[in-house]
Design an enzyme around this catalytic site. Structure first.
Site, PDB file in Angstrom:
ATOM      1  N   ARG A 111       0.890  -1.180   0.000  1.00 13.76           N
ATOM      2  CA  ARG A 111       0.000   0.000   0.000  1.00 13.76           C
ATOM      3  C   ARG A 111       0.914   1.213   0.000  1.00 13.76           C
ATOM      4  NH1 ARG A 111      -5.381   1.224   3.400  1.00 13.76           N
ATOM      5  NH2 ARG A 111      -6.087  -0.049   1.664  1.00 13.76           N
ATOM      6  N   HIS A 138      -7.046   0.705  -6.724  1.00 14.66           N
ATOM      7  CA  HIS A 138      -7.268  -0.184  -5.575  1.00 14.66           C
ATOM      8  C   HIS A 138      -7.924  -1.465  -6.128  1.00 14.66           C
ATOM      9  CE1 HIS A 138      -7.625  -1.425  -1.554  1.00 14.66           C
ATOM     10  NE2 HIS A 138      -8.520  -0.593  -1.086  1.00 14.66           N
ATOM     11  N   GLN A 141      -9.894  -4.102  -3.997  1.00 15.23           N
ATOM     12  CA  GLN A 141     -11.187  -3.597  -3.558  1.00 15.23           C
ATOM     13  C   GLN A 141     -12.251  -3.828  -4.638  1.00 15.23           C
ATOM     14  OE1 GLN A 141     -11.960  -1.907  -0.476  1.00 15.23           O
ATOM     15  NE2 GLN A 141     -13.986  -2.423  -1.243  1.00 15.23           N
ATOM     16  N   ASP A 232     -17.203   6.883  -1.817  1.00 16.07           N
ATOM     17  CA  ASP A 232     -15.947   6.762  -1.065  1.00 16.07           C
ATOM     18  C   ASP A 232     -15.691   8.128  -0.430  1.00 16.07           C
ATOM     19  OD1 ASP A 232     -13.459   5.994  -0.092  1.00 16.07           O
ATOM     20  OD2 ASP A 232     -12.442   6.104  -2.040  1.00 16.07           O
ATOM     21  N   CYS A 273     -16.305   1.368   0.031  1.00 18.65           N
ATOM     22  CA  CYS A 273     -15.142   0.530   0.335  1.00 18.65           C
ATOM     23  C   CYS A 273     -14.794   0.576   1.821  1.00 18.65           C
ATOM     24  CB  CYS A 273     -13.956   0.976  -0.497  1.00 18.65           C
ATOM     25  SG  CYS A 273     -13.556   2.724  -0.304  1.00 18.65           S
ATOM     26  N   ARG A 301     -13.390  -8.887   0.827  1.00 16.33           N
ATOM     27  CA  ARG A 301     -11.970  -8.627   0.610  1.00 16.33           C
ATOM     28  C   ARG A 301     -11.181  -9.907   0.928  1.00 16.33           C
ATOM     29  NH1 ARG A 301      -9.957  -3.466   0.959  1.00 16.33           N
ATOM     30  NH2 ARG A 301      -8.041  -4.474   0.246  1.00 16.33           N
TER      31      ARG A 301
END
Ligand code: CP
Ligand code: NVA
Length: 314
Positions: A111, A138, A141, A232, A273, A301
């Site tokens: 990340r 991402h 996700q 988001d 998310c 996930r």
């Protein structure tokens, strides 16, 4: 295990732009099978003896825990490495970090702030590299998200997902994935906060193959007919200084009961998310409503990443 493998020429996951529809569908199949086995308490030793290094330059709850638990449930191990504590934080290069970690572990999940760091890691590592969020995308996700839509709606092709908010990393991955899968993606965002043009162009081009319609609009009314409303945070990690200005600009794009009703569909799903900034991009009444599947997304996930880990590392 009968799983479509990613080609040996590309054994990293930097962005969903590099993944085919067949690979995405193979991940969904495998994720659902592994999810069933996990629920049934069946041991999964597919990655026995394999270890994943997890580099985090930013905070995480879901990504960190789901990857670590995924590796444990698959019989392997995972190592949390904070960017600040690694020599990376004192100037060791990404390339050297990639080369060295490749001598110890079987895969690297990272990340990062700059997406170019993922690309460099993937270039110099001799083990698969998985993007656990960058400023550009991402992908894990979006795989979990489309898996969640598939479970709730029973299909993907022909559905419409409307993403309302900042044209950010999550929006990019939803565009790449939806365009491949035949999911119409509508991005509703204030002017100046659109997804990158290259991402929209690529989604339109993939959409011409799959039948997905890609729309970018600054009008919240564009959510009409959507099967899924997704949002988001308005200020992503690293954009904290812009938070107050963004709250002012994004206010008309809040996902509240009124916006959900604008879909015209009582069964429209609400997705996020997470983490959510309740009262900003989404109201409590929506995120806690029966239409909200945010916890299923978070759970998926784990299952989606197990499928990705197995396809890259087994
Ligand atoms: N959705 C997501 O990636 O959450 P974390 O930041 O908690 O990992
Ligand atoms: N767009 C958000 C996603 C967090 C999971 C961020 O980058 O902070």
């Amino acid at each position: 295990m009968k799983t479509k493998q990613l080609s040996n020429a590309r054994r990293s996951l930097a962005s969903l732009s590099d993944v085919t529809k067949a690979e995405l569908e193979a991940w969904f199949d495998l994720a659902l099978r592994l999810k069933g086995e996990t629920k049934a308490g069946k041991p999964q030793n597919i990655l026995a003896g394999k270890n994943l290094a997890m580099i985090f330059q930013k905070s995480s709850t879901r990504t960190r825990v789901s990857f670590e638990i995924a590796m444990r449930q698959l019989g392997g191990g995972a190592l949390y490495l904070s960017g600040n504590e690694l020599q990376l934080g004192r100037g060791e290069t990404i390339a050297d970090t990639a080369r060295v970690l490749s001598r110890y572990v079987d895969g690297i999940m990272a990340r990062v702030f700059a997406h170019s760091d993922i690309v460099t890691l993937a270039k110099y590592a001799t083990v698969p590299v998985i993007n656990g969020l960058s400023d550009f995308s991402h992908p894990c996700q979006a795989v979990a998200d489309y898996l969640t839509v598939l479970e709730h709606k029973g299909r993907l092709t022909g559905l419409t997902l409307a993403y309302v908010g900042d044209g950010n990393n999550v929006a990019h991955s939803l565009l790449f994935g939806g365009a491949k899968l035949g999911v119409n993606v509508t991005i509703v965002c204030p002017k100046g906060y659109e997804p990158q043009k290259a991402v929209v162009d690529r989604a339109e081009s993939d959409g011409r193959q799959s039948g997905a319609r890609i729309i970018v609009s600054d009008d919240p009314a564009a959510v009409k007919g959507a099967d899924v409303i997704y949002t988001d945070v308005w200020a992503s990690m690293g954009q904290e200084a812009e938070h107050a200005e963004r709250v002012r600009i994004f206010k008309p794009y809040q996902v509240n009961a009124r916006l959900m009703a604008m879909t015209g569909k009582k069964d429209a799903l609400f997705m996020h998310c997470l983490p959510a900034h309740r009262g900003e991009e989404v109201t409590d009444e929506v995120v806690d409503s029966p239409n909200s599947v945010v916890l299923d997304e978070a759970e998926n996930r784990l299952h989606a990443q197990k499928a990705i880990l197995v396809s890259l590392m087994a």
